[in-house]
Design a protein around this motif. Sequence first.
Motif, PDB file in Angstrom:
ATOM      1  N   SER A 222      19.134  38.929  23.398  1.00 29.90           N
ATOM      2  CA  SER A 222      19.012  40.306  22.909  1.00 29.90           C
ATOM      3  C   SER A 222      19.759  41.292  23.796  1.00 29.90           C
ATOM      4  O   SER A 222      20.473  42.169  23.310  1.00 29.90           O
ATOM      5  N   ALA A 223      19.608  41.146  25.105  1.00 26.63           N
ATOM      6  CA  ALA A 223      20.199  42.109  26.037  1.00 26.63           C
ATOM      7  C   ALA A 223      21.714  42.128  25.942  1.00 26.63           C
ATOM      8  O   ALA A 223      22.343  43.185  26.083  1.00 26.63           O
ATOM      9  N   TYR A 224      22.337  40.971  25.707  1.00 21.18           N
ATOM     10  CA  TYR A 224      23.800  40.896  25.672  1.00 21.18           C
ATOM     11  C   TYR A 224      24.321  40.594  24.267  1.00 21.18           C
ATOM     12  O   TYR A 224      25.387  40.006  24.095  1.00 21.18           O
ATOM     13  N   ASN A 225      23.554  41.005  23.266  1.00 22.32           N
ATOM     14  CA  ASN A 225      23.965  40.802  21.887  1.00 22.32           C
ATOM     15  C   ASN A 225      25.025  41.832  21.508  1.00 22.32           C
ATOM     16  O   ASN A 225      24.808  43.036  21.656  1.00 22.32           O
ATOM     17  N   LEU A 228      23.527  44.361  18.805  1.00 23.09           N
ATOM     18  CA  LEU A 228      22.437  45.224  19.254  1.00 23.09           C
ATOM     19  C   LEU A 228      22.821  46.073  20.469  1.00 23.09           C
ATOM     20  O   LEU A 228      22.458  47.245  20.560  1.00 23.09           O
ATOM     21  N   ASN A 229      23.545  45.463  21.413  1.00 22.49           N
ATOM     22  CA  ASN A 229      23.899  46.149  22.662  1.00 22.49           C
ATOM     23  C   ASN A 229      25.374  45.914  22.983  1.00 22.49           C
ATOM     24  O   ASN A 229      25.702  45.154  23.906  1.00 22.49           O
ATOM     25  N   GLU A 231      27.723  47.647  24.471  1.00 23.56           N
ATOM     26  CA  GLU A 231      28.225  48.006  25.800  1.00 23.56           C
ATOM     27  C   GLU A 231      27.833  46.958  26.832  1.00 23.56           C
ATOM     28  O   GLU A 231      28.665  46.545  27.662  1.00 23.56           O
ATOM     29  N   ARG A 232      26.582  46.533  26.795  1.00 22.97           N
ATOM     30  CA  ARG A 232      26.140  45.508  27.735  1.00 22.97           C
ATOM     31  C   ARG A 232      26.819  44.174  27.439  1.00 22.97           C
ATOM     32  O   ARG A 232      27.128  43.407  28.361  1.00 22.97           O
ATOM     33  N   ALA A 233      27.042  43.883  26.151  1.00 20.88           N
ATOM     34  CA  ALA A 233      27.724  42.639  25.783  1.00 20.88           C
ATOM     35  C   ALA A 233      29.152  42.638  26.318  1.00 20.88           C
ATOM     36  O   ALA A 233      29.650  41.606  26.798  1.00 20.88           O
TER      37      ALA A 233
END
Length: 716
Positions: A222-225, A228-229, A231-233
């Motif tokens: 989820s965090a690096y999707n 969904l995300n 910028e983090r990906a």
Amino acid sequence: MAGAKARSIPAAVWHGVRHPTRRGIALLFAALPVLLLVYVLALIPLTPRIGDIRKARIDRPALVLSADGYRLAEFKEVNREWVPLAQISPYVVQALVATEDRRFYQHHGIDFQRLASAALHTFSGTRQGGSTITQQLARNLYPDEVGRAPTLTRKLKEAITALKIEFVYSKGQILETYLNTVPFLYNAYGVEMAARTYFGKPAAQLNILESATLVGMLKANSAYNPVLNPERALERRNTVLEQMVKFGKLKPADCAWLKRQPLGVDFEVQTEAPGSAPHFAAQLRRWLIGWADRNGYDIYADGLVVRTTIDSRLQDMAMRALAWQTGQLQEVANAAWNTRTGCWPGNSLFQSFIRQSPEYRNARGAGLSDQAALRQLATDGQFVDALCHSKTQIQAGFVAIDPRNGDIKAWVGSRDFHDEPFDHVQQARRQPGSTFKPFVYGAAFADGAQPSDTFVDRNVAIALKGNAVWRPTDAEPPTGRPMSLRDALAFSRNRVTAQLMQRESPARVAALARAMGVRESPLDTVPSLALGTSPVTLKEMVSAYCTIENRGAYIEPRMVTRIEDREGHVLADFPAARPEQALPSAAALKLVDVMRDVVDRGTGTDIRTRFGIRADVAGKTGTTQGNTDSWFILIHPELVAGAWVGFDDARVTLRSDYWGAGAHAALPMVGAFYDMAMRSKVVDARAQLEPPREPVRRTVRASRPRARHHFLFWSF
């Protein structure tokens, strides 16, 4: 004496702990490895066996085949397509090893150097993982046996399982298994489904940026999707690229350019292909899970081959006939239900639809009154259109069964499995209307009545409990003249049928219907049961009509003929069920002969006149009050088929006495199906019902030109 010694032992141990000697400390440190070894040995039986690990690497879902050998479905536990390592982009493997386990090819499941480094970082306050790809695979394959709790026991079980995996698999097989089992959200399991979901391409075509993005997700889905995300990906993707540089898989200059590139996501959720008989397969899956549990098999891993009774040709014809007829009827529904007619805020029924919506509940929750909430939503054109569409979609069910052995040959549960997975063959219970009448006439024939027996066609008043009175009516006024049972069934006369029901009794008719095949739905033993007021399933009704054709003997419908293992060895055979005599043979023969008249000169003549079917067939139409439900079931010596047409919400109808009738809504679906089946010679048009036809039959209504039918049907 012995008790005193026993009490002194704990005291001595406690004294030793409080006042340790150098010899005691040395013995303790010497014993720790031994204790750890004993504990590890005790955990080995609690980890997966070598044999289980050998089986776990490759998905072997149950394969469902039609009677003629075509694939109907595969029962997968998750949405995954297993691909060999050679069909996965090498960039994925390079990124994975560089990021997750750079000494993957040097260790044997446990990287002690990385483990020590992780421990030092953890003690210094910076937590770092030390699991290898093989250890991660152990967790993915055996979440229950290994677990995920941060405990010493779990880490030891994970390490033991990793060593076993390395013993059984090659490095290439470990990578292949890992990449095919990791989850990527959106029900995408494995890199192949991930590649299709996030980039619209197979795993073999992933470039270095796409590969790094997917590998980056493995740290935290989820965090690096990237959906969904993003910028983090992007940040995580660039970290993976830097790792590839660090371990010689990418040049620094190339990395600098690549890090400036966008994610390039082409997102689309991947849905599992429904197959050609999805509702049948859904019912079969429930049955197969029960069978597998009782017999020690896993439908997702043991490679079972399930041979069914479905005929792929008849299944295709059923789907085409249903799509064609429901498409025609949807045009009628759209004209009857739009924002100027049925779907407008002034319609009390449409207001009730609004009140049932989550949008209405939200509006009331925000403090609006009932009328204010209705006014607000009624002005939202998009909301009104969506609600109208959802409520006014025509639905249908179709099933065909071989009356000789109970084999289910075709099963279509709705117009579209994705849009409407609810099954209108097995799950939906709807009032059958006049298709229930043959049970009343069958009971009478069993009691010695003859098709030529008569009742006066007159108004009937039947007393019910609580001083209520039931007065059945027909579309035509009563004639006051005698009418034969043959004519009453052929023209579906309610008043005559109600009188016959009085003579036979509701309890007797209900018992006969249950014996003939209506075995799951409860039947109310009231006079109106004669006209089909108790809801039943289409499968039950078609099964009961098979009993009529089968000289009154009920045969339980069959879905599966045989189950094999993946090598073709037979694990179980399922012969046709033993016939159970439900209706005396002589009564069943009379009933078949009378039901011929339904299609020859009664309510079902479109089978002859519109569809030009000259085969020896019998049947019955059915229409419920207000044209809510439309039915038609046709009997042929080799195949009995039936259709139901209506709306999921019984308050919605086609608002047409013509189109809502079973003869015009459900019959065309069955007629088109038989026309195709006979033209392709899957069903023998020369087969004869019993008793044989009389040499001279009653006059058949003049036929309309068959060319009209072909234009109508084949135009879809």
